[in-house]
Design a protein around this motif. Structure first.
Motif, PDB file in Angstrom:
ATOM      1  N   PHE A 145     -10.169   2.826 -27.544  1.00 11.56           N
ATOM      2  CA  PHE A 145      -8.952   3.218 -26.863  1.00 11.56           C
ATOM      3  C   PHE A 145      -8.989   4.722 -26.659  1.00 11.56           C
ATOM      4  O   PHE A 145      -9.219   5.475 -27.600  1.00 11.56           O
ATOM      5  CB  PHE A 145      -7.736   2.827 -27.709  1.00 11.56           C
ATOM      6  CG  PHE A 145      -6.432   3.285 -27.146  1.00 11.56           C
ATOM      7  CD1 PHE A 145      -5.850   4.461 -27.582  1.00 11.56           C
ATOM      8  CD2 PHE A 145      -5.804   2.557 -26.167  1.00 11.56           C
ATOM      9  CE1 PHE A 145      -4.644   4.881 -27.068  1.00 11.56           C
ATOM     10  CE2 PHE A 145      -4.605   2.961 -25.649  1.00 11.56           C
ATOM     11  CZ  PHE A 145      -4.015   4.133 -26.102  1.00 11.56           C
ATOM     12  N   SER A 146      -8.801   5.151 -25.432  1.00 17.52           N
ATOM     13  CA  SER A 146      -8.734   6.588 -25.171  1.00 17.52           C
ATOM     14  C   SER A 146      -7.639   6.855 -24.154  1.00 17.52           C
ATOM     15  O   SER A 146      -7.222   5.969 -23.415  1.00 17.52           O
ATOM     16  CB  SER A 146     -10.073   7.116 -24.661  1.00 17.52           C
ATOM     17  OG  SER A 146     -10.334   6.577 -23.381  1.00 17.52           O
ATOM     18  N   GLY A 175      -3.746   0.270 -11.583  1.00 12.62           N
ATOM     19  CA  GLY A 175      -5.088   0.223 -12.139  1.00 12.62           C
ATOM     20  C   GLY A 175      -6.062   0.803 -11.134  1.00 12.62           C
ATOM     21  O   GLY A 175      -6.034   0.452  -9.966  1.00 12.62           O
ATOM     22  N   SER A 196      -9.562   1.265 -12.139  1.00 10.52           N
ATOM     23  CA  SER A 196     -10.821   0.587 -12.462  1.00 10.52           C
ATOM     24  C   SER A 196     -10.623  -0.120 -13.796  1.00 10.52           C
ATOM     25  O   SER A 196      -9.571  -0.011 -14.413  1.00 10.52           O
ATOM     26  CB  SER A 196     -11.985   1.584 -12.526  1.00 10.52           C
ATOM     27  OG  SER A 196     -11.798   2.503 -13.572  1.00 10.52           O
ATOM     28  N   ALA A 197     -11.635  -0.836 -14.236  1.00 12.54           N
ATOM     29  CA  ALA A 197     -11.502  -1.609 -15.473  1.00 12.54           C
ATOM     30  C   ALA A 197     -11.123  -0.693 -16.635  1.00 12.54           C
ATOM     31  O   ALA A 197     -11.825   0.257 -16.953  1.00 12.54           O
ATOM     32  CB  ALA A 197     -12.816  -2.325 -15.783  1.00 12.54           C
ATOM     33  N   GLY A 198      -9.969  -0.972 -17.236  1.00 12.44           N
ATOM     34  CA  GLY A 198      -9.507  -0.210 -18.380  1.00 12.44           C
ATOM     35  C   GLY A 198      -8.946   1.155 -18.073  1.00 12.44           C
ATOM     36  O   GLY A 198      -8.677   1.934 -18.978  1.00 12.44           O
ATOM     37  N   VAL A 199      -8.771   1.470 -16.797  1.00 10.07           N
ATOM     38  CA  VAL A 199      -8.249   2.787 -16.409  1.00 10.07           C
ATOM     39  C   VAL A 199      -6.974   2.603 -15.608  1.00 10.07           C
ATOM     40  O   VAL A 199      -6.949   1.864 -14.626  1.00 10.07           O
ATOM     41  CB  VAL A 199      -9.282   3.587 -15.573  1.00 10.07           C
ATOM     42  CG1 VAL A 199      -8.711   4.924 -15.142  1.00 10.07           C
ATOM     43  CG2 VAL A 199     -10.560   3.779 -16.360  1.00 10.07           C
ATOM     44  N   ARG A 200      -5.914   3.258 -16.036  1.00 13.11           N
ATOM     45  CA  ARG A 200      -4.628   3.191 -15.339  1.00 13.11           C
ATOM     46  C   ARG A 200      -4.295   4.557 -14.774  1.00 13.11           C
ATOM     47  O   ARG A 200      -4.650   5.579 -15.358  1.00 13.11           O
ATOM     48  CB  ARG A 200      -3.506   2.776 -16.298  1.00 13.11           C
ATOM     49  CG  ARG A 200      -3.761   1.519 -17.099  1.00 13.11           C
ATOM     50  CD  ARG A 200      -3.924   0.282 -16.278  1.00 13.11           C
ATOM     51  NE  ARG A 200      -2.715  -0.071 -15.559  1.00 13.11           N
ATOM     52  CZ  ARG A 200      -2.647  -1.027 -14.655  1.00 13.11           C
ATOM     53  NH1 ARG A 200      -3.725  -1.732 -14.377  1.00 13.11           N
ATOM     54  NH2 ARG A 200      -1.530  -1.300 -14.040  1.00 13.11           N
TER      55      ARG A 200
END
Length: 79
Positions: A1-2, A27, A29-33
Protein backbone atom coordinates in the motif's frame (compact mmCIF):
# COMPACT_ATOMS: atom_id res chain seq x y z
CA UNK A 1 0.00 0.00 0.00
CA UNK A 2 1.42 3.37 -0.95
CA UNK A 3 0.09 6.87 -1.26
CA UNK A 4 1.35 9.90 -3.12
CA UNK A 5 -0.14 13.36 -3.24
CA UNK A 6 0.91 15.77 -5.94
CA UNK A 7 -0.30 19.22 -5.04
CA UNK A 8 0.73 20.79 -8.30
CA UNK A 9 1.85 24.32 -7.49
CA UNK A 10 3.66 24.47 -4.17
CA UNK A 11 2.52 26.79 -1.42
CA UNK A 12 4.68 28.32 1.27
CA UNK A 13 2.17 27.50 4.05
CA UNK A 14 -0.84 25.20 4.36
CA UNK A 15 -2.91 28.21 5.44
CA UNK A 16 -2.77 29.38 1.80
CA UNK A 17 -4.86 26.35 0.80
CA UNK A 18 -7.72 27.19 3.23
CA UNK A 19 -10.27 24.59 2.08
CA UNK A 20 -9.61 21.39 0.12
CA UNK A 21 -12.69 20.19 -1.83
CA UNK A 22 -12.52 16.95 -3.82
CA UNK A 23 -14.35 17.38 -7.14
CA UNK A 24 -13.72 13.98 -8.72
CA UNK A 25 -12.01 10.65 -8.25
CA UNK A 26 -11.13 8.05 -10.87
CA UNK A 27 -8.89 5.11 -11.64
CA UNK A 28 -5.96 5.84 -13.94
CA UNK A 29 -4.35 2.38 -13.90
CA UNK A 30 -4.34 -0.79 -11.84
CA UNK A 31 -4.12 0.22 -8.19
CA UNK A 32 -3.77 3.92 -8.97
CA UNK A 33 -6.49 6.46 -8.22
CA UNK A 34 -6.59 10.10 -9.25
CA UNK A 35 -8.27 12.66 -7.02
CA UNK A 36 -9.00 16.10 -8.44
CA UNK A 37 -9.68 18.88 -5.98
CA UNK A 38 -9.99 22.63 -5.73
CA UNK A 39 -8.65 24.82 -2.96
CA UNK A 40 -8.79 28.29 -1.55
CA UNK A 41 -11.40 30.85 -2.53
CA UNK A 42 -12.64 28.70 -5.42
CA UNK A 43 -13.39 25.82 -3.04
CA UNK A 44 -15.10 28.14 -0.54
CA UNK A 45 -17.26 29.61 -3.34
CA UNK A 46 -18.29 26.14 -4.56
CA UNK A 47 -19.23 24.94 -1.08
CA UNK A 48 -21.24 28.12 -0.45
CA UNK A 49 -22.97 27.74 -3.82
CA UNK A 50 -23.94 24.14 -3.03
CA UNK A 51 -25.28 25.20 0.37
CA UNK A 52 -27.38 27.97 -1.20
CA UNK A 53 -28.70 25.50 -3.79
CA UNK A 54 -29.78 23.11 -1.01
CA UNK A 55 -31.51 25.94 0.87
CA UNK A 56 -33.34 26.98 -2.29
CA UNK A 57 -34.41 23.38 -2.99
CA UNK A 58 -35.80 23.04 0.54
CA UNK A 59 -37.76 26.26 0.12
CA UNK A 60 -39.19 25.10 -3.21
CA UNK A 61 -40.20 21.78 -1.64
CA UNK A 62 -41.66 23.45 1.42
CA UNK A 63 -39.48 21.60 3.91
CA UNK A 64 -36.75 22.36 6.40
CA UNK A 65 -35.69 18.71 6.64
CA UNK A 66 -32.43 17.55 5.07
CA UNK A 67 -33.13 16.73 1.42
CA UNK A 68 -32.10 13.08 1.79
CA UNK A 69 -34.60 12.61 4.64
CA UNK A 70 -37.33 14.39 2.67
CA UNK A 71 -36.69 12.22 -0.39
CA UNK A 72 -36.71 9.00 1.67
CA UNK A 73 -40.03 10.02 3.23
CA UNK A 74 -41.54 10.71 -0.20
CA UNK A 75 -40.28 7.36 -1.50
CA UNK A 76 -41.94 5.61 1.45
CA UNK A 77 -45.18 7.49 0.74
CA UNK A 78 -45.10 6.41 -2.91
CA UNK A 79 -44.52 2.74 -1.97
Amino acid sequence: FSMELCGGTHVSALSQIRLFKITSESGVSAGVRRIVAITGERAVNQVMSLAQEAIQARRMLGTTAPLVEWMAQKQDEIK
